[in-house]
Design a protein around this motif. Structure first.
Motif, PDB file in Angstrom:
ATOM      1  N   LYS A 102       4.000   8.111  32.092  1.00 50.67           N
ATOM      2  CA  LYS A 102       2.494   7.980  32.004  1.00 50.67           C
ATOM      3  C   LYS A 102       2.308   7.219  30.554  1.00 50.67           C
ATOM      4  CE  LYS A 102      -2.185  10.219  30.860  1.00 50.67           C
ATOM      5  NZ  LYS A 102      -2.381  11.230  30.719  1.00 50.67           N
ATOM      6  N   ARG A 103       3.426   6.830  29.655  1.00 50.86           N
ATOM      7  CA  ARG A 103       3.061   5.375  28.267  1.00 50.86           C
ATOM      8  C   ARG A 103       4.410   5.198  28.167  1.00 50.86           C
ATOM      9  NH1 ARG A 103      -1.702   5.158  26.734  1.00 50.86           N
ATOM     10  NH2 ARG A 103      -1.279   4.178  24.621  1.00 50.86           N
ATOM     11  N   ILE A 104       5.110   5.291  28.878  1.00 50.22           N
ATOM     12  CA  ILE A 104       6.458   4.539  29.054  1.00 50.22           C
ATOM     13  C   ILE A 104       6.756   3.396  30.245  1.00 50.22           C
ATOM     14  CG2 ILE A 104       8.801   4.950  29.039  1.00 50.22           C
ATOM     15  CD1 ILE A 104       8.470   7.841  29.379  1.00 50.22           C
ATOM     16  N   VAL A 105       6.736   2.004  29.079  1.00 50.92           N
ATOM     17  CA  VAL A 105       7.191   0.735  30.274  1.00 50.92           C
ATOM     18  C   VAL A 105       8.730   0.017  30.257  1.00 50.92           C
ATOM     19  CG1 VAL A 105       6.750  -0.706  28.495  1.00 50.92           C
ATOM     20  CG2 VAL A 105       5.659  -1.553  30.507  1.00 50.92           C
ATOM     21  N   ASP A 106       9.215   0.512  31.003  1.00 50.48           N
ATOM     22  CA  ASP A 106      10.400  -0.885  31.178  1.00 50.48           C
ATOM     23  C   ASP A 106      10.494  -2.205  31.075  1.00 50.48           C
ATOM     24  OD1 ASP A 106      13.208  -1.535  32.282  1.00 50.48           O
ATOM     25  OD2 ASP A 106      13.353  -0.555  33.400  1.00 50.48           O
ATOM     26  N   LEU A 107      10.544  -2.995  29.962  1.00 48.56           N
ATOM     27  CA  LEU A 107      11.047  -4.014  30.497  1.00 48.56           C
ATOM     28  C   LEU A 107      11.943  -4.818  30.867  1.00 48.56           C
ATOM     29  CD1 LEU A 107       9.948  -4.648  26.579  1.00 48.56           C
ATOM     30  CD2 LEU A 107       8.315  -4.499  28.416  1.00 48.56           C
ATOM     31  N   GLU A 161      -1.008  -0.474  22.150  1.00 49.96           N
ATOM     32  CA  GLU A 161      -1.069   0.015  22.908  1.00 49.96           C
ATOM     33  C   GLU A 161      -0.535   1.127  22.760  1.00 49.96           C
ATOM     34  OE1 GLU A 161      -3.490  -0.503  24.965  1.00 49.96           O
ATOM     35  OE2 GLU A 161      -3.955  -2.578  24.345  1.00 49.96           O
ATOM     36  N   ASP A 162       0.360   1.450  21.535  1.00 45.03           N
ATOM     37  CA  ASP A 162       0.878   2.497  21.360  1.00 45.03           C
ATOM     38  C   ASP A 162       1.830   3.159  22.499  1.00 45.03           C
ATOM     39  OD1 ASP A 162       2.195   4.750  19.277  1.00 45.03           O
ATOM     40  OD2 ASP A 162      -0.095   6.081  20.208  1.00 45.03           O
ATOM     41  N   LEU A 163       2.450   2.286  23.388  1.00 46.25           N
ATOM     42  CA  LEU A 163       3.218   2.913  24.843  1.00 46.25           C
ATOM     43  C   LEU A 163       5.013   2.917  23.650  1.00 46.25           C
ATOM     44  CD1 LEU A 163       2.096  -0.035  26.728  1.00 46.25           C
ATOM     45  CD2 LEU A 163       1.218   2.989  26.654  1.00 46.25           C
ATOM     46  N   ARG A 164       5.349   3.742  24.975  1.00 44.56           N
ATOM     47  CA  ARG A 164       7.047   3.755  24.564  1.00 44.56           C
ATOM     48  C   ARG A 164       7.660   2.458  25.301  1.00 44.56           C
ATOM     49  NH1 ARG A 164       9.163   6.575  20.842  1.00 44.56           N
ATOM     50  NH2 ARG A 164      10.870   7.086  20.940  1.00 44.56           N
TER      51      ARG A 164
END
Length: 118
Positions: free
Chosen positions: A55-60, A89-92
């Motif tokens: 939901k709030r986690i992005v894999d670079l 954006e206060d993501l992980r």
């Protein structure tokens, strides 16, 4: 999650014009899974591939810079823009890309470190 398609890092907002060539290159556009850095004066693009894996986690995942622009610090600016986006954006962030892992190791800013997914 932000629905923005265009995002400019805070430090570049409100500027009348670029202070240097690298700043001129920072026209960052987010599409569904690609951060594009448009290189001025041509049709070339540097890219950073990413994917939302929670939901709030992005894999670079991967950075790619055209051969003609390698060695000019372009990937560093992609990494910084992506990490600034994660922070703002206060993501992980999960760092699959070796270059972004290296960037964080060389620039261990607290705001980046606290947004990393273990």
């Amino acid at each position: 999650m932000s629905t923005k398609s265009h995002w400019i890092p805070k430090r570049y907002r409100g500027e009348k014009g670029p202070r240097n060539v690298v700043q001129a290159l920072l026209a960052v556009t987010f599409h569904s899974c690609i951060l594009l850095l448009l290189l001025s004066g041509c049709h070339d693009r540097a890219v950073l591939l990413y994917e939302y894996v929670g939901k709030r986690i992005v894999d670079l995942q991967h950075t790619e810079v055209p051969d003609a622009y390698r060695g000019r610090g372009i990937a560093k600016h992609l990494a910084k823009a992506a990490l600034d986006f994660v922070v703002e954006e206060d993501l992980r962030a999960h760092l699959t890309c070796w270059y972004i892992q290296k960037y964080v190791k060389e620039n261990p800013l607290p705001q980046y470190l606290e947004h990393l997914q273990p």
